[in-house]
Scaffold this motif. Structure first.
Motif, PDB file in Angstrom:
ATOM      1  N   TYR A  91       0.837  -1.197   0.000  1.00  0.00           N
ATOM      2  CA  TYR A  91       0.000   0.000   0.000  1.00  0.00           C
ATOM      3  C   TYR A  91       0.868   1.242   0.000  1.00  0.00           C
ATOM      4  O   TYR A  91       1.962   1.241   0.545  1.00  0.00           O
ATOM      5  CB  TYR A  91      -0.915   0.015   1.227  1.00  0.00           C
ATOM      6  N   ILE A  92       0.360   2.290  -0.618  1.00  0.00           N
ATOM      7  CA  ILE A  92       1.073   3.570  -0.548  1.00  0.00           C
ATOM      8  C   ILE A  92       0.805   4.123   0.842  1.00  0.00           C
ATOM      9  O   ILE A  92      -0.307   4.532   1.155  1.00  0.00           O
ATOM     10  CB  ILE A  92       0.592   4.530  -1.659  1.00  0.00           C
ATOM     11  N   TYR A  93       1.807   4.091   1.676  1.00  0.00           N
ATOM     12  CA  TYR A  93       1.615   4.462   3.086  1.00  0.00           C
ATOM     13  C   TYR A  93       1.419   5.972   3.201  1.00  0.00           C
ATOM     14  O   TYR A  93       2.260   6.748   2.735  1.00  0.00           O
ATOM     15  CB  TYR A  93       2.829   4.014   3.902  1.00  0.00           C
ATOM     16  N   PRO A  94       0.312   6.394   3.837  1.00  0.00           N
ATOM     17  CA  PRO A  94       0.026   7.838   3.882  1.00  0.00           C
ATOM     18  C   PRO A  94       0.834   8.599   4.935  1.00  0.00           C
ATOM     19  O   PRO A  94       0.624   9.792   5.120  1.00  0.00           O
ATOM     20  CB  PRO A  94      -1.474   7.873   4.199  1.00  0.00           C
ATOM     21  N   GLY A  95       1.700   7.934   5.668  1.00  0.00           N
ATOM     22  CA  GLY A  95       2.556   8.664   6.618  1.00  0.00           C
ATOM     23  C   GLY A  95       1.936   8.823   7.994  1.00  0.00           C
ATOM     24  O   GLY A  95       2.390   9.659   8.791  1.00  0.00           O
ATOM     25  N   THR A  96       0.900   8.018   8.280  1.00  0.00           N
ATOM     26  CA  THR A  96       0.145   8.143   9.530  1.00  0.00           C
ATOM     27  C   THR A  96       1.035   8.299  10.776  1.00  0.00           C
ATOM     28  O   THR A  96       0.782   9.164  11.618  1.00  0.00           O
ATOM     29  CB  THR A  96      -0.749   6.885   9.730  1.00  0.00           C
ATOM     30  N   CYS A  97       2.068   7.467  10.919  1.00  0.00           N
ATOM     31  CA  CYS A  97       2.850   7.463  12.170  1.00  0.00           C
ATOM     32  C   CYS A  97       4.101   8.344  12.113  1.00  0.00           C
ATOM     33  O   CYS A  97       4.858   8.391  13.074  1.00  0.00           O
ATOM     34  CB  CYS A  97       3.275   6.024  12.512  1.00  0.00           C
ATOM     35  N   ARG A  98       4.304   9.027  10.994  1.00  0.00           N
ATOM     36  CA  ARG A  98       5.574   9.758  10.821  1.00  0.00           C
ATOM     37  C   ARG A  98       5.747  10.866  11.855  1.00  0.00           C
ATOM     38  O   ARG A  98       6.811  11.061  12.405  1.00  0.00           O
ATOM     39  CB  ARG A  98       5.665  10.331   9.407  1.00  0.00           C
ATOM     40  N   GLU A  99       4.656  11.589  12.122  1.00  0.00           N
ATOM     41  CA  GLU A  99       4.781  12.782  12.987  1.00  0.00           C
ATOM     42  C   GLU A  99       4.341  12.533  14.421  1.00  0.00           C
ATOM     43  O   GLU A  99       4.095  13.484  15.155  1.00  0.00           O
ATOM     44  CB  GLU A  99       3.961  13.941  12.395  1.00  0.00           C
ATOM     45  N   LEU A 100       4.208  11.284  14.839  1.00  0.00           N
ATOM     46  CA  LEU A 100       3.779  11.034  16.226  1.00  0.00           C
ATOM     47  C   LEU A 100       4.789  11.623  17.200  1.00  0.00           C
ATOM     48  O   LEU A 100       6.002  11.566  16.959  1.00  0.00           O
ATOM     49  CB  LEU A 100       3.678   9.529  16.498  1.00  0.00           C
ATOM     50  N   THR A 101       4.279  12.170  18.291  1.00  0.00           N
ATOM     51  CA  THR A 101       5.202  12.684  19.320  1.00  0.00           C
ATOM     52  C   THR A 101       5.688  11.515  20.169  1.00  0.00           C
ATOM     53  O   THR A 101       5.101  10.430  20.136  1.00  0.00           O
ATOM     54  CB  THR A 101       4.474  13.673  20.255  1.00  0.00           C
ATOM     55  N   GLN A 102       6.707  11.762  20.968  1.00  0.00           N
ATOM     56  CA  GLN A 102       7.232  10.719  21.843  1.00  0.00           C
ATOM     57  C   GLN A 102       6.123  10.237  22.788  1.00  0.00           C
ATOM     58  O   GLN A 102       5.966   9.039  23.003  1.00  0.00           O
ATOM     59  CB  GLN A 102       8.437  11.275  22.621  1.00  0.00           C
ATOM     60  N   ALA A 103       5.338  11.174  23.306  1.00  0.00           N
ATOM     61  CA  ALA A 103       4.260  10.807  24.241  1.00  0.00           C
ATOM     62  C   ALA A 103       3.239   9.909  23.542  1.00  0.00           C
ATOM     63  O   ALA A 103       2.780   8.914  24.105  1.00  0.00           O
ATOM     64  CB  ALA A 103       3.599  12.075  24.763  1.00  0.00           C
ATOM     65  N   GLN A 104       2.903  10.250  22.308  1.00  0.00           N
ATOM     66  CA  GLN A 104       1.945   9.415  21.565  1.00  0.00           C
ATOM     67  C   GLN A 104       2.521   8.011  21.348  1.00  0.00           C
ATOM     68  O   GLN A 104       1.818   7.019  21.487  1.00  0.00           O
ATOM     69  CB  GLN A 104       1.622  10.053  20.209  1.00  0.00           C
TER      70      GLN A 104
END
Ligand code: GLU
Length: 310
Positions: free
Chosen positions: A123-136
């Motif tokens: 799948y073309i990964y939409p980048g969902t987890c790229r910008e997660l913060t450390q807390a997330q």
């Protein structure tokens, strides 16, 4: 200064998950011919990252099948299942470049993404987890898989069979997995590391992997490996347009070897490839004498397999 010419090193990289079928043998034959017709070296490597599906017994049968066909190799490099320390080191280098991030998406989340996907099912990964913060990140209880961030850049190659091929990694592929949550490395990383470290300069394999090449070129660039030349060979199709695969049990070497001579099978494959005008018994060595890529068919091949059903 003129660039130093590297010696020709080709490879077979089979997955030992069953007997070879006609499509595997077809790709192996062309990889062998390309190297042997130009006095190159051929490396054999077992791609057994998925230890659930592969086995040392199948690997041994594979070696025997290649030997039966006369498709010899010069050295065998260690199987991928034994190489995690090498992949760890490369993974750490990529992590040191800040290009790797943990991905917590579940399979069902990924599959529900209404995104187009590549022909290899990725799948073309939409980048969902790229910008997660450390807390997330810390909020998840499950172990993450690991993705490599890709640039908004086109990678282009001149393939010996497919001609020009280009792909923008961020738009047409997305950040891709390099390590699974259980720690097993993904094919894309392992193949680049192994080809790079064994000095491979030519990759010949089935056309189903053409869309993987730009990801591999990107990894080669990051890890400082030489870019090999590519030849993604046509797929063998049955009369109804299906790819011949391991599912076609009756067309695997286990069956075919019970009643065929290697020369008969090679003659059939060479004719399918466009290397012979008619089906005739031939050895791999004879075919190597006047092999050139110009003779090889460029489109997928409807193979008349009736002769194999007796
Ligand atoms: N192991 C893969 C297969 O058996 C081939 C991978 C490659 O040639 O890069 O289909």
């Amino acid at each position: 200064m003129e660039k130093e010419k590297l010696p020709l090193v080709g490879r077979f990289a089979p997955t030992p998950s069953g007997r070879m079928h006609l499509g595997n043998v077809f790709a192996a034959l062309l990889a062998w011919l390309s190297v042997r017709s130009r006095d190159g070296e051929l490396v054999l490597r077992m791609e057994d990252l998925d230890t659930q599906r592969t086995s040392p017994e199948f690997a041994q049968i594979l070696r025997e099948d290649l030997t039966w066909l006369g498709l010899t190799w010069d050295r065998e490099t260690p199987a991928q299942s034994t190489r995690s320390a090498v992949y760890d080191a490369c993974f750490e280098r990529l992590a040191g470049m800040d290009l790797i991030y943990p991905c917590y998406c579940t399979r069902s989340q990924l599959h529900s993404v209404n995104a187009p996907h590549l022909s290899d099912g990725t799948y073309i990964y939409p980048g969902t987890c790229r910008e997660l913060t450390q807390a997330q990140r810390e909020g998840f209880s499950r172990k993450p898989a690991w993705r490599l961030q890709v640039p908004d850049r086109e990678y282009a190659l001149e393939d010996k069979c497919c001609g020009s091929f280009r792909q923008n990694l961020s738009r047409e592929c997305g950040d891709f997995l390099v390590r699974r949550a259980d720690g097993v490395y993904m094919y894309q990383l392992a193949v680049v590391v192994d080809d790079g470290l064994s000095g491979v300069t030519e990759v010949v394999r089935g056309r189903d992997l053409l869309e993987s090449a730009p990801r591999q070129m990107y990894l080669q660039e990051l890890l400082g490996f030489q870019k090999p030349q590519y030849a993604h060979v046509p797929m063998l199709l049955s009369a109804d347009g299906r790819r011949l695969s391991k599912r076609d049990k009756d067309l695997d070497l286990g069956q075919l070897r019970t009643w065929m001579k290697p020369e008969q099978l090679l003659g059939w494959l060479a004719y399918a490839a466009g290397l012979l005008d008619k089906i005739d018994g031939v050895s791999a060595r004879e075919l190597a004498k006047d092999f050139t890529w110009e003779h090889v068919k460029k489109e997928d091949i409807f193979a008349d397999t009736r002769c194999f059903y007796r």
